[in-house]
Design a protein around this motif. Structure first.
Motif: not given
Length: 256
Positions: A48-66
Motif C-alpha cells: 500500500x505504501x509503495x503504491x501511494x509513493x509511486x505517483x508522488x515520486x513521479x512528480x519529482x522524477x518523471x517517467x521520461x527520466x526513468x
C-alpha cells in the motif's frame, strides 16, 4: 493506537527516505502476531505504501527520466522475482522459531546497511557489461529473498545496488527501486496468498486498514521532516532501535 503506531513507524521511515516497513515488522510481532502473520501483514502494508509513493515520486522524477534506465529494472527483476517467490516459499516452510531468528538477524543486517548507506559515499563500480548483468541478477535474487522474508519493499538494499552497479543518480535510483519493488512484492504476495496464514488479512482487515492509513500519513509526514534531525543523530538512533528490536524478536523464538 493502531493509527498512531503506524504513523510513528511511517515517520521514522520517511525521515530517512524509506517506507518504514523495517520498523513496522518488529512492532507487529510485539503486538502479538506470529512471525509469518507479521511478515504477511507487513507485506500488505508495504504494498500500500509503495503504491501511494509511486505517483508522488513521479512528480519529482518523471517517467521520461526513468525510461532510459529500463534495462536496469529488467536486469534486477530477473533475479528479484525468483528471489521473492523463493523467499516467500521458505518463510511458509520454516518453523516459527527459525523464522523469528532469521528475522532478528535480518533486522541487524538492515541496521548495518542503514548506517553504511548514510555514513559513506556510494560510488559506481566500473565492471564489464556481462559482469554487471550477472551481478544484477544475483543481487536482485538475494534482495527479493530478503524483501519476501521481511515483508518489506527492499529499497534500502535496491538503491545502493543500483548506484554501485549501474552508476545511476541517487534520485533516479530511488524511483527505479520502486519500479523493481512493486512487481517483486506482488510475486511474494501471490505466493503468500497460498498459505493458510494469509487469512490474517481477512481476520484483521480493520486493523490492517488503520495501520495502512497511519503508515501513509506518517511516511508523508516523515518526508516533510527530512533533514530536521541531522543524519549523524537520526541514523545511529534508528540503527540502535532496529538492533534492540532484533533482540526482542529473537526472544520470541523461545517464548512465542
Amino acid at each position: 493506537m493502531a493509527f498512531t503506531a503506524g504513523a510513528a513507524v511511517g515517520v521514522l521511515g520517511g525521515m530517512i527516505g524509506l517506507g518504514g516497513a523495517e520498523f513496522r515488522l518488529p512492532l507487529l510481532i510485539m503486538l502479538g502476531f506470529a512471525a509469518l502473520q507479521a511478515v504477511i501483514l507487513n507485506k500488505a502494508l508495504s504494498l500500500v505504501v509503495v503504491l501511494t509513493a509511486l505517483p508522488a515520486r513521479l512528480g519529482a522524477v518523471p517517467l521520461s527520466a526513468l525510461a532510459p534506465h529500463g534495462d536496469v529494472v529488467a536486469n534486477l527483476l530477473l533475479g528479484s522475482l525468483a528471489g521473492a517467490w523463493a523467499g516467500a516459499f521458505w518463510a511458509t516452510r520454516m518453523r516459527s522459531a527459525t523464522l523469528y531468528r532469521v528475522l532478528a538477524v535480518l533486522l541487524v543486517a538492515i541496521a548495518a546497511d542503514l548506517i553504511g548507506n548514510h555514513t559513506g559515499t556510494l560510488h559506481h563500480i566500473a565492471l564489464a557489461p556481462a559482469v554487471v548483468v550477472t551481478a544484477g541478477v544475483v543481487a536482485g535474487f538475494f534482495i527479493g529473498v530478503v524483501a519476501a522474508l521481511m515483508g518489506v519493499a527492499g529499497g534500502e538494499l535496491l538503491i545502493p545496488t543500483i548506484v554501485l552497479l549501474f552508476g545511476t543518480d541517487i534520485k533516479i535510483a530511488g524511483s527505479l527501486s520502486l519500479a523493481v519493488s512493486l512487481p517483486t512484492m506482488l510475486v511474494a504476495f501471490a505466493r503468500y496468498s497460498r498459505d493458510g496464514s494469509f487469512a490474517v488479512l481477512r481476520r484483521h482487515a480493520r486493523l490492517t486498514g488503520v495501520l495502512a492509513l497511519g503508515s501513509i500519513t506518517g511516511t508523508i509526514g516523515g518526508g516533510l521532516l527530512l533533514g530536521v534531525i541531522p543524519d549523524a543523530v537520526l541514523v545511529p538512533g534508528l540503527a540502535v532501535l532496529l538492533a534492540l528490536s532484533s533482540i526482542k524478536v529473537w526472544r520470541h523464538a523461545t517464548t512465542g
